[in-house]
Design an enzyme around this catalytic site. Structure first.
Site, short mmCIF file in Angstrom:
data_model
loop_
_atom_site.label_atom_id
_atom_site.label_comp_id
_atom_site.label_asym_id
_atom_site.label_seq_id
_atom_site.Cartn_x
_atom_site.Cartn_y
_atom_site.Cartn_z
N ASN A 147 46.40 42.68 32.73
CA ASN A 147 48.33 41.75 32.66
C ASN A 147 48.02 40.73 31.57
O ASN A 147 47.00 40.33 30.72
CB ASN A 147 47.95 40.83 33.89
CG ASN A 147 47.63 41.49 34.99
OD1 ASN A 147 48.49 43.14 34.89
ND2 ASN A 147 47.36 41.63 36.52
N VAL A 148 48.74 40.50 30.99
CA VAL A 148 49.04 39.63 29.76
C VAL A 148 49.66 38.09 30.00
O VAL A 148 49.85 37.40 29.29
CB VAL A 148 49.95 40.49 29.02
CG1 VAL A 148 49.96 41.36 28.06
CG2 VAL A 148 51.57 40.56 29.05
N ASP A 149 50.48 37.71 31.39
CA ASP A 149 50.57 37.02 31.54
C ASP A 149 49.42 35.72 31.77
O ASP A 149 50.43 34.57 31.88
CB ASP A 149 50.50 37.08 33.20
CG ASP A 149 50.39 37.29 34.15
OD1 ASP A 149 49.28 37.04 34.25
OD2 ASP A 149 50.25 38.40 34.49
N HIS A 178 44.69 43.93 27.17
CA HIS A 178 46.60 44.34 26.67
C HIS A 178 46.93 43.08 25.53
O HIS A 178 48.38 42.74 25.14
CB HIS A 178 47.55 44.64 27.53
CG HIS A 178 47.59 45.72 28.12
ND1 HIS A 178 47.72 46.61 29.61
CD2 HIS A 178 45.75 46.79 27.94
CE1 HIS A 178 47.36 47.70 29.60
NE2 HIS A 178 46.65 48.08 28.63
N ASN A 180 44.63 48.67 46.65
CA ASN A 180 45.61 49.08 46.34
C ASN A 180 46.82 49.05 47.60
O ASN A 180 46.23 49.53 48.54
CB ASN A 180 46.28 50.00 45.21
CG ASN A 180 47.50 50.06 44.57
OD1 ASN A 180 47.57 48.85 43.91
ND2 ASN A 180 47.83 51.03 43.78
N ALA A 192 46.93 42.23 47.50
CA ALA A 192 45.55 42.04 46.42
C ALA A 192 45.77 40.18 46.83
O ALA A 192 43.79 39.94 48.23
CB ALA A 192 45.66 41.20 45.41
N GLY A 246 45.35 46.53 41.99
CA GLY A 246 46.59 46.74 42.08
C GLY A 246 46.67 47.11 40.58
O GLY A 246 47.78 46.74 39.82
N CYS A 305 48.26 33.22 6.43
CA CYS A 305 50.03 32.59 6.31
C CYS A 305 50.42 31.20 6.74
O CYS A 305 49.46 30.47 7.57
CB CYS A 305 50.82 33.94 7.21
SG CYS A 305 50.65 35.12 6.31
#
Length: 258
Positions: free
Chosen positions: A110-112, A127, A228, A246, A202, A149
């Site tokens: 998950n990226v949250d 991820h 799951n 979960a 999950g 930069c």
């Protein structure tokens, strides 16, 4: 004598395995965050974004071709996450880590950032993180590799740019066709090799190389459990599985005895 039903028996076995292990690895996927109300990648392609394909929104080519479109899609997803809170599953894992330092390695697809917001530490985010940005390219004017930069103020709806070379900031997530962060993947593979118990939570188990961690753990002798609501592609790897949410099961597995 009380007879446990199959679900209760599996839950008791999973809990016993976790609490007896000195090294635990937990791999989480989108289902954990969906219980907090975070749309899955596919669900996020709704409204204005319903007509776009994944390759229109989550590839490097898409960003180079239409940076405004991709940037604005991620800006909308980031905005939604501001109103989402970690659920009881996130909290249970974080609490266990805090009570038992060094025993649990948390690996997520998950990226949250909800695991981190719940209090989990040293999360291996395979991820990336939707809250973070990184430069699309190396600085074109850099004299040394470590030179970075600089950022100028972005125009509304536009990704920020380097004031000198025009390089763009992009979301620090893994897009389709990209490699996972090497350091995080190495650490996850190491955790899978060393753990005594791996819990896969999950996730459908269809995305590699993340799903391969369960195979690695099993081959290395770990006990593998799948949590799951629906059958997953990793069920055949597991020693046991739990069919449920979960947010309900993780507190029962990782919580302390009363």
């Amino acid at each position: 004598m009380t007879t446990l039903n199959p679900d209760e028996e599996a839950l008791a076995q999973a809990r016993q395995a976790v609490h007896a292990a000195s090294r635990i690895a937990v791999l989480t996927g989108a289902g954990v965050s969906a219980e907090s109300g975070v749309p899955t990648f596919r669900d996020a392609q709704s409204g204005l974004w319903a007509s776009f394909k994944p390759e229109d929104l989550a590839t490097e080519d898409a960003f180079r071709s239409h940076p405004e479109r991709v940037w604005n899609w991620y800006a909308e997803r980031r905005s939604r996450l501001q109103h989402v809170q970690p659920n009881a599953g996130h909290v249970a894992l974080a609490d266990f880590q805090q009570r038992h330092p060094g025993r649990l390695t948390l690996i997520t697809q998950n990226v949250d950032g909800l695991h981190q917001r719940a209090g989990s530490t040293d999360v291996l985010a395979l991820h990336g993180s939707i809250a973070d940005d990184r430069w699309l390219d190396p600085c074109a004017l850099a004299r040394r590799p470590q030179d970075a930069c600089s950022v100028t103020v972005a125009q509304p709806g536009q990704p920020p740019q380097c004031a000198e070379c025009g390089n763009l900031l992009r979301p620090d997530v893994v897009w389709f066709g990209e490699m996972l962060p090497a350091e995080a993947l190495r650490a996850a593979e190491y955790a899978a090799l060393r753990c005594q118990v791996m819990l896969v939570v999950g996730t459908s188990g269809a995305v590699y190389p993340a799903a391969g961690l369960a195979h690695t753990a099993r081959q290395a002798g770990a006990q593998v459990w799948v949590l799951n609501p629906h059958p997953s592609e990793l069920d055949e790897v597991a020693h046991g599985f739990l069919r449920g949410p979960a947010a309900e099961y993780l507190p029962l597995i990782f919580g302390e005895d009363d």
